[in-house]
Design a protein around this motif. Sequence first.
Motif, PDB file in Angstrom:
ATOM      1  N   SER A 235      40.423  32.616  34.817  1.00  0.00           N
ATOM      2  CA  SER A 235      40.962  33.315  35.902  1.00  0.00           C
ATOM      3  C   SER A 235      40.053  34.638  35.989  1.00  0.00           C
ATOM      4  O   SER A 235      39.546  35.111  36.975  1.00  0.00           O
ATOM      5  CB  SER A 235      42.460  33.910  35.972  1.00  0.00           C
ATOM      6  OG  SER A 235      42.780  34.368  37.319  1.00  0.00           O
TER       7      SER A 235
ATOM      8  N   SER B  96      36.892  36.162  38.430  1.00  0.00           N
ATOM      9  CA  SER B  96      37.352  37.542  39.209  1.00  0.00           C
ATOM     10  C   SER B  96      36.144  38.170  39.062  1.00  0.00           C
ATOM     11  O   SER B  96      36.157  39.162  39.804  1.00  0.00           O
ATOM     12  CB  SER B  96      38.329  38.019  38.826  1.00  0.00           C
ATOM     13  OG  SER B  96      38.338  38.669  37.484  1.00  0.00           O
ATOM     14  N   ARG B  97      35.096  37.964  38.088  1.00  0.00           N
ATOM     15  CA  ARG B  97      34.094  38.847  37.673  1.00  0.00           C
ATOM     16  C   ARG B  97      32.853  38.676  38.493  1.00  0.00           C
ATOM     17  O   ARG B  97      31.882  39.238  38.570  1.00  0.00           O
ATOM     18  CB  ARG B  97      33.889  38.850  36.361  1.00  0.00           C
ATOM     19  CG  ARG B  97      34.871  39.257  35.565  1.00  0.00           C
ATOM     20  CD  ARG B  97      35.440  40.662  35.476  1.00  0.00           C
ATOM     21  NE  ARG B  97      36.622  40.804  36.676  1.00  0.00           N
ATOM     22  CZ  ARG B  97      37.086  41.734  37.382  1.00  0.00           C
ATOM     23  NH1 ARG B  97      36.469  43.039  36.996  1.00  0.00           N
ATOM     24  NH2 ARG B  97      38.076  41.688  38.410  1.00  0.00           N
TER      25      ARG B  97
ATOM     26  N   ASN C  96      38.038  46.425  40.408  1.00  0.00           N
ATOM     27  CA  ASN C  96      38.312  45.624  41.356  1.00  0.00           C
ATOM     28  C   ASN C  96      38.012  46.282  43.037  1.00  0.00           C
ATOM     29  O   ASN C  96      38.560  45.979  43.788  1.00  0.00           O
ATOM     30  CB  ASN C  96      39.624  44.780  41.543  1.00  0.00           C
ATOM     31  CG  ASN C  96      39.969  43.801  40.423  1.00  0.00           C
ATOM     32  OD1 ASN C  96      38.930  43.340  39.863  1.00  0.00           O
ATOM     33  ND2 ASN C  96      41.064  43.239  40.356  1.00  0.00           N
TER      34      ASN C  96
ATOM     35  N   GLU D 105      40.551  36.021  44.210  1.00  0.00           N
ATOM     36  CA  GLU D 105      41.422  37.350  44.384  1.00  0.00           C
ATOM     37  C   GLU D 105      40.275  38.512  44.770  1.00  0.00           C
ATOM     38  O   GLU D 105      40.518  39.513  45.549  1.00  0.00           O
ATOM     39  CB  GLU D 105      41.810  37.746  42.831  1.00  0.00           C
ATOM     40  CG  GLU D 105      42.363  39.144  42.699  1.00  0.00           C
ATOM     41  CD  GLU D 105      42.625  39.571  41.097  1.00  0.00           C
ATOM     42  OE1 GLU D 105      43.218  40.639  41.098  1.00  0.00           O
ATOM     43  OE2 GLU D 105      42.833  38.525  40.739  1.00  0.00           O
ATOM     44  N   THR D 106      38.776  38.206  44.045  1.00  0.00           N
ATOM     45  CA  THR D 106      37.994  39.357  44.444  1.00  0.00           C
ATOM     46  C   THR D 106      37.175  38.650  45.161  1.00  0.00           C
ATOM     47  O   THR D 106      36.091  39.660  45.673  1.00  0.00           O
ATOM     48  CB  THR D 106      37.187  39.767  42.878  1.00  0.00           C
ATOM     49  OG1 THR D 106      36.977  38.581  42.227  1.00  0.00           O
ATOM     50  CG2 THR D 106      38.340  40.330  41.947  1.00  0.00           C
TER      51      THR D 106
ATOM     52  N   ARG E 221      41.891  31.117  41.176  1.00  0.00           N
ATOM     53  CA  ARG E 221      42.712  32.191  41.592  1.00  0.00           C
ATOM     54  C   ARG E 221      41.971  33.556  41.210  1.00  0.00           C
ATOM     55  O   ARG E 221      42.078  34.359  42.088  1.00  0.00           O
ATOM     56  CB  ARG E 221      43.831  32.035  40.584  1.00  0.00           C
ATOM     57  CG  ARG E 221      45.142  32.982  40.903  1.00  0.00           C
ATOM     58  CD  ARG E 221      46.350  32.467  40.175  1.00  0.00           C
ATOM     59  NE  ARG E 221      46.153  32.295  38.895  1.00  0.00           N
ATOM     60  CZ  ARG E 221      46.380  31.068  38.293  1.00  0.00           C
ATOM     61  NH1 ARG E 221      46.323  29.965  38.972  1.00  0.00           N
ATOM     62  NH2 ARG E 221      46.277  31.014  36.967  1.00  0.00           N
ATOM     63  N   GLY E 222      41.155  33.519  40.127  1.00  0.00           N
ATOM     64  CA  GLY E 222      40.431  34.829  39.927  1.00  0.00           C
ATOM     65  C   GLY E 222      39.254  35.116  40.781  1.00  0.00           C
ATOM     66  O   GLY E 222      39.139  35.986  41.182  1.00  0.00           O
TER      67      GLY E 222
END
Length: 638
Positions: free
Chosen positions: A306, A310-311, A345, A198-199, A194-195
């Motif tokens: 998550s 995302s990172r 982000n 997202e990015t 999910r993370g």
Amino acid sequence: MDELGERALLLPDLLSKALAANDGVKFLLTLLQTAERRADRPEGPGPDLSAERRAAGLTDGTLDRALADVGRETDGTLYLPGAAIMRQSILDGIATMRAPLALAGVQSCEELASRETALSVALPVFSDDRVPHGIVDAITSADRARGDSLHILVMDLHKALNALQGELSEESIDGARVWRIEDADRPLVAAFMRGLNETAPLKFDHPGLGTTATRAAGKLVIQNDIGTNDAHVLVIHVEDMSVTLTYTDIHTQRAAFFQSLFKPFGVRWDDTRTRQGEQVNGKENYYLCVGYYDAPDRAALERYLSFLGSRIVFLIDWNHTRKLLREFLPKHDGIRLLKWAAENNIGHRGFLKLGGERLLYDAIEFAQQALRYGEKLHEALGAEQALDYMKFVLRLSTEGLAQGRSERFIRDEVKTELVRRFHGAQESLLSLASAHAGLVFELATGIRDGLLTFSERRADLDAAATRAQHWEQEADALVSRVRSLVRRMHKPEVYRDLLHEADDAADALEEAAFVASFLPKLDTSPELLVPVARLADLLVEGAEEMVKMFEAAGQVRRDGAREDFDDFLQTVDRLTRIEHETDRIEREARGLLLMRAPDFRVLELVGTLARLLEEAADAMLRTALKLRDHLVNDVMAG
């Protein structure tokens, strides 16, 4: 299953053991290298590899104590307690790694087996835990030009295992290829993805971020390939509520940046260690760091996974971006910018996709602010202004591309924004300088009006002195604002000197108003004040020209209308005339005083007043000339 002829069903288990064996073998090779270095440099505290041993899944605590007794014998032999057992464990681990490849019928397995046999036969026996001189270097070498080694064999086996793992993956969780996981693992993989998803769009067309997940040694293992660099690896082990993150990189600055992203979660990091690996991008060494996070509950565990996912996108092309930013920002501000872009982000891949440094050089050329040789953008625009502009560029690039806007339109916005910022700082300064000149005008007007009504309303000079003190304080406040602004501008000394001269005019006029307030206390003939009144008239005229001068200067551009620059030069010319006239009248006033002053007090008072007004006119002209030189040399010729 073997007896039933269904040996293929054993493949997932063998593959899981092979991947675990890979971690163990690589740790043992690292241990041998560390022992070699320790034997040669025994001074200082001994190295502690216990955290890496546990991360590799090895439970033998005696390995931690082996380095304490390592030594070098006179013939170069390395004495390492447990070396014989380590040798056998390495060979057993390599055999375990090859087993699933043989079972799966991998094409390269026969060649790998042949190399395994040759290297095993050539490997000396470590009798009495003695390792012959040069053997550690030979078996851990990653230089293929020197010939084959156990280290190179392990890397090739690992690569083949990763390929086999990809082929075995039959299930996908939000894009992650998974196999042999438990039901309780699925929400954790989903949280990570999910993370990641997202990015992930922030990488645009760059390859990478492929994810696989499995179970090994009782832990959920999530691996992400990040980009295309073989030494850039991220592996996550989840056991109960604990997460161990193993990260390798060839750039220590990027490793430190990645670690800094996890401060909100209080991740504990071991010291980053240098390791030897296969040459990648011309570098043989890489950096390894291990981070630990203990979640208080399941929800916090999913939030961390998550966030972790995302990172990862912000690592892609990070070092390339950091290096090119050095041409436009101070070194540390480049990293500040990348940190800001990650935290918001935004990322930097959109900026690179639009051309990176070429995008900025085109904008500088469009703004007609070609930088001098060796000059950086932050030197021309100011460090904070340049950083703020780069934030605008990164945000615009990312959001513009994500919205499907025309790349040409985005580039045009980057250019026009730089034009606005180049001129905005100067316009702000000139606006404040114009306001300062307005206060100089009020000071001059107060003195002139007080002298005009001196014979009828002597109290007006007292009131003028009081007002002058107030106006001078307002002028000082404007000076502070201008000084704050010029610190962020290119060539701050130009504006600092210009401001100093303008404030000298205000100071001289405030002092003149104070001196004039004593005129009613003396028997001063109106005849003696005629030249002084003419000086005051000229100062009012000069202050008006200063206001016009700053307003005209705000319109001057290198590519602007010639009439704007001519308007400015005319104000400078009028201020020059006024200054020459005040010189003449001040001398005339001194001559009149020497001939007609009734006493020394009148001579001193009126003479001082005339001198102060003449000094104010001098300061006005110096201000005008400094501003003229700046516009001619730095703006028009820039």
